[in-house]
Write an enzyme that holds these catalytic residues in place. Structure first.
Site, PDB file in Angstrom:
ATOM      1  N   GLU E  30       0.846  -1.196   0.000  1.00 59.17           N
ATOM      2  CA  GLU E  30       0.000   0.000   0.000  1.00 59.17           C
ATOM      3  C   GLU E  30       0.877   1.241   0.000  1.00 59.17           C
ATOM      4  OE1 GLU E  30      -1.865   0.819   3.745  1.00 59.17           O
ATOM      5  OE2 GLU E  30      -3.707   1.547   2.835  1.00 59.17           O
ATOM      6  N   HIS E  32       2.502   4.545   1.007  1.00 57.54           N
ATOM      7  CA  HIS E  32       2.729   5.199   2.295  1.00 57.54           C
ATOM      8  C   HIS E  32       3.491   6.512   2.091  1.00 57.54           C
ATOM      9  CE1 HIS E  32       1.306   1.536   4.286  1.00 57.54           C
ATOM     10  NE2 HIS E  32       1.311   2.193   5.422  1.00 57.54           N
ATOM     11  N   ASP E  41       3.442  -1.798   6.092  1.00 56.84           N
ATOM     12  CA  ASP E  41       2.615  -2.580   7.029  1.00 56.84           C
ATOM     13  C   ASP E  41       3.186  -3.972   7.274  1.00 56.84           C
ATOM     14  OD1 ASP E  41       1.015  -0.371   6.998  1.00 56.84           O
ATOM     15  OD2 ASP E  41      -0.602  -1.271   5.842  1.00 56.84           O
ATOM     16  N   HIS E 116      -2.283  -3.467   9.236  1.00 54.04           N
ATOM     17  CA  HIS E 116      -3.020  -2.708   8.211  1.00 54.04           C
ATOM     18  C   HIS E 116      -4.438  -2.461   8.721  1.00 54.04           C
ATOM     19  CE1 HIS E 116      -4.317  -1.373   4.282  1.00 54.04           C
ATOM     20  NE2 HIS E 116      -5.102  -2.400   4.098  1.00 54.04           N
ATOM     21  N   GLU E 118      -7.341  -1.580   7.557  1.00 50.25           N
ATOM     22  CA  GLU E 118      -8.537  -2.096   6.887  1.00 50.25           C
ATOM     23  C   GLU E 118      -8.660  -3.616   6.964  1.00 50.25           C
ATOM     24  OE1 GLU E 118      -6.419   0.138   5.770  1.00 50.25           O
ATOM     25  OE2 GLU E 118      -7.446   1.788   4.770  1.00 50.25           O
ATOM     26  N   HIS E 168      -1.671   7.305   9.063  1.00 49.72           N
ATOM     27  CA  HIS E 168      -1.192   6.538   7.912  1.00 49.72           C
ATOM     28  C   HIS E 168       0.027   7.256   7.329  1.00 49.72           C
ATOM     29  CE1 HIS E 168      -1.242   3.977   4.404  1.00 49.72           C
ATOM     30  NE2 HIS E 168      -1.112   5.064   3.668  1.00 49.72           N
ATOM     31  N   GLU E 173       3.841   5.408  12.269  1.00 46.64           N
ATOM     32  CA  GLU E 173       4.344   4.457  11.280  1.00 46.64           C
ATOM     33  C   GLU E 173       5.759   4.826  10.838  1.00 46.64           C
ATOM     34  OE1 GLU E 173       0.696   2.158   9.221  1.00 46.64           O
ATOM     35  OE2 GLU E 173       1.498   3.831   8.056  1.00 46.64           O
TER      36      GLU E 173
END
Lengths: 254, 254, 254, 254, 254, 254
Positions: E30, E32, E41, E116, E118, E168, E173
């Protein structure tokens, strides 16, 4: 003696299912060149099933008439009209349901006679899932894996053996259809083409023109009914040996 | 003339598919009493398909040999050995895949000849899903819906008509199997039992003993090959009429 | 006494579930002509469920508000706005999950009150799958199968009975909605059209214009609240009899 | 004016669907303590939908009565009787089918009013899949995300705010059910228990005893109909603002 | 000591699986932002898994490298190149199969380390389905739920805490990737943008332009390796505590 | 230069995806004897992917770490601890979703580097389904199909070549793991056993004892890092040739 359960009444099947091995032929509807019928894989898997049934005193289920997707490297692929390609999951579910139902009926020993190259992995999946669920013993075999090297030599005296994936509508299949249903073989329409080497990878989407125009992947010119008879005898002997080995533990109890 | 695509080469099918209606027989493997073979629904759906093909110059696909779950009120149910009951979703996916593949092959007109009562809703679902996806025209019919009342009267002169759901292994099915494959009918084994009225509800799990011991739901005693011939003629006439009506728009363009 | 579990607290349900039959109404959202609301099948299946609950001391689950695909021959089909057609597998999974959950909760006796013609085969499939998985007893019934011939005669004194598939938004449905929710019936909007005979086959894709413009398949002109009351009484009496018969073995143990 | 499409005829819906936003309430059947009915999430999601419909001139679909699996940390979990937990895929398919059908009907603007915490991710999945397939605009919102901090303060003057996951059968839900269906609230049965802090992880299989005996996750003692009225007003104002913002591009064209 | 089962032989795993907790990291591919790698992630969930394994004497499975669909409000959404969004059902089946297989291998204690946002609901579904089928104990936790408020304050001294959904590619992170794989962090490419407030609803189809151009949802400017070290220590301490609490009943028996 | 997209930012991937071939390694977690790590198939498929990427200026996706069910005749089967067997449909959906997502991202050329014998048919199915849906060109190859006969002779000077299905944890795999990750090979633990001939059929349920105790299907004794280097060079040369041939039409346009 009738060994096809489709033609039995349920009382006849009830009697037979107690001790006999049930053989399920699985074929496909697929192009087989200019000279062979589209049900070639059903003819061969069913024909072998019936000869095997005689040898082991077994019974034969109605064939699965449609199979997994034909591929260019082993069956010519989907671009030929009449080739009906089931999705993998569809074939898995169909055979899974059949196995589970026969298990619920009390059948213990099942032999799947596969006649279509591309079916195999999906049949394995169906067998794995069904045998986890039910106490049933299932053997799955394809005819091309059963032919000993001396038999290969006999069939390929005149032409080189191209490997089993390419034996599509070629010498072995044609010879066996000549044996089982000679009226459906049209050798006069067979065209000798330039056969390419087998592909070593899968290339999608599948493009036209990568297999010979006839859909045959290796020559069928040297086919004969005699070779067909030899193949059928050899394969069903091997199948019978597999059944005796795999199902031997049932001999005492049933 | 051969009208079965299984027995054609792909070149023959390629020619035929351009203009001809493709007829797909769908049956089941299901108990049909002491006197009829388990493939009765395949015999009838395929037999009708072949007669229809003659009448409309159509072609016939290999039959679907296994069908949806037999129910006590219309087929005797799952407790009889040999009755192989596919899950609904399995039958939907199988027929959906077949229809999509024929559509990709360029077939335009398909007629499904259904011979098993319990299949119908799942065939409708497959047809609905496939015709949303592809530009193909599909008609689905079951033979018991095509019999006019005067024909019903002829078949049931001696015994009362029990309703179509109960006509399982009874007068109409037995007469048609007598017509198509007389060697598979064993009227000497038929036993006249006390037939109960049809159930008006579904009761699960299905319990043993709610259908007669033979699995027959209404009497077959008055069956005859002559009645079979009349039924086949009448049904295929109706089917031919349906095809002419439904597919008339193709007459000009193809 | 409140018999709807939706309106109970969980403690009330806990008490009730031990001995009482749980009734699940299944309907659809579907056109019902110019004069009836789209939730007609929910109104009837839920209304019958509540009357039945009184008769057998049962409890009622929240209705399934959406159902399987409407068909031209029995519901007018998908081309009318507002008709929401679930895929067959979706309805199967929904009802399967519900049955399994009620089984895990300890419910033993379930009666499904179906109000939508096209739902039936998929409800049977859900019931079959759930009762294989859990020790639960499920009965499924549709109201039109419960009406004795003398009641049919009473409802159709003035107009001929068209068969149950065509009784869509016609005399029986209209009369029962008049009984349960008279404020939702608009007889002033009802239009007498020319009603065609039922189709004897399925023709896909579904074309516009094969059902009357209103979506009604047979006349509703002679509907009355009195007929509705008679129908409700007769159907729920039959349902109560089915429950007593099917669930009688529980009387001693619970 | 009737805004519930279930109670409309299809002609009324045909007219309404052209310009109006369709609001779909999604709830669950789930324990809500000793004092609230099991359909609490349907009452709230439907109640909010109807108030919203008045504010934006929208229309309301029949509710989804069953939802995704209740979890201990947000709904008490599956061990309470009457909690009916759909599998995730079942809820996805159900809502996906509904959205696709409304899209095929020509509906353009859909607002999903979610009333069950655990539904959210599966509703998002259904919405994502449907909006890839059809040209339809779907907004999904849950009421607890719409409450501004000053409103939270008003509702939680007397007791601390436990976080939204724990507001199960607590002050906000109880107050809104008092507003919509006061006859279904039994505050006399409410028991003040020791409420534990929210779990910070998921622990499976779910064990008994990790939530209070009543199934309530935070106190409902200070609930009132007045708070319910304030919440409903505040939430539907926020929903109306979302609709105006999200669907503004349709104002010109429709 | 090697704790990664991928790098063990099966004999080493056979020994380890008897008593040790198996930790499964689940990540995603994904976007970032401009400054973090797409496997962020996976780095974090795997990195935490390895530190946790040291603390509880556990073992670590190969990570799930692909996750559920990124959403605008929590990950930037699908419109950024390289974000690979699995369908929900795919992730459920993948993790379900893995859990069932480890269960069949005799593993008893599994801890899923989710990285992650979701993924969570679909991991819960997989865990629920697998623990119904097999006697296995599974705990699922996400790192952002484990951070106590004093740690949040330490991380957000300079900038306000935006809430976990928006963290995010932001401070937490970025700090942890700085800790685990500093060579993959490019703070020189980080661009301070105007970050909008979190969305309070889901709006589909997802439109471009609703997240900042970089894909970052809140500032990462104040990230540091030191904060990363603090976070990793704090989170894995919490994870270790969860394992001790959840799996304590195994201490005596294993 | 970094060629792993997992370690790129999305901006780096955005640039790379325009012209470069994306290589996806697919492995498994499976026993590989006493001397090789369980991630052997990931090491080889990923290692080959990285070397290939250098040769064709490609990029590499994160590997699929779990694969289809190990079988006794080609991988030792499911009875060895640590072998994680995905269902066929799970692997199909996972790879299908990945391919569709990369297609939506604008990737045009994908090469799947398969390292696990049993994966192949299910990867073909995923590729077929994805390339029907999206305009993307996918090539799938397994390393054992790329080794020319002179290379086979070099690798099997000392011991006979057993066929590729049996080359599980044997000379070729061991040599390549020696090349890529020598620290994970434990030749001191290798045990020379009596290796049986390959099975010619599938026998389910799978019974213990049909493969050697170590799980190795043919000897690994003559493995060497030098052979590994030769194999890697030869295979990746073949892969590069396939890419050049298959993707040549893109050279002009991209």
């Amino acid at each position: 003696m009738n060994r096809e359960i489709a033609r039995m009444t349920w009382k006849e099947f009830e009697e037979a299912k107690r001790t006999k091995t049930l053989i399920i032929p699985v074929g496909s509807l697929e192009q087989h060149g200019y000279h062979l019928p589209m049900e070639t894989d059903v003819i061969i898997s069913s024909g072998l099933a019936k000869v095997l049934a005689e040898k082991i005193d077994g019974i034969v289920a109605p064939p699965v008439n449609y199979g997994y997707k034909s591929q260019p490297n082993s069956g010519g692929g989907p671009l030929f009209p009449g080739t009906v390609d089931l999705n993998g999951d569809t074939l898995v579910r169909l055979v899974y349901d059949m196995l589970c139902e026969f298990a619920r009926d009390g059948v213990k020993k099942i032999f799947i006679s596969n006649g279509h190259f591309e079916n195999e992995a999906f049949l394995v999946e169906a067998v794995d899932l069904a045998t986890r669920q039910y106490d049933i013993h299932v053997v799955l075999a394809s005819w091309w894996d059963q032919i000993p090297s001396d038999m290969v030599e006999k069939c390929f005296e005149e032409v080189p053996f191209p490997g089993w994936a390419l034996e599509h509508a070629a010498v072995t299949e044609t010879s066996m259809v000549m044996y089982f249903t000679p009226e459906l073989v049209h050798m006069d329409r067979f065209v000798e083409e330039e056969f390419r080497k087998p592909g070593l990878y899968h290339d999608y989407p599948i493009k036209p023109g990568i297999v010979p125009a006839s859909g045959v992947l290796a020559t069928a010119r040297t086919s004969s009914r005699g070779k067909g008879a030899l193949l059928v005898e050899s394969i069903t002997d091997a199948y019978a040996g597999i059944c005796r080995e795999a199902f031997k533990s049932y001999d005492d109890t049933l």
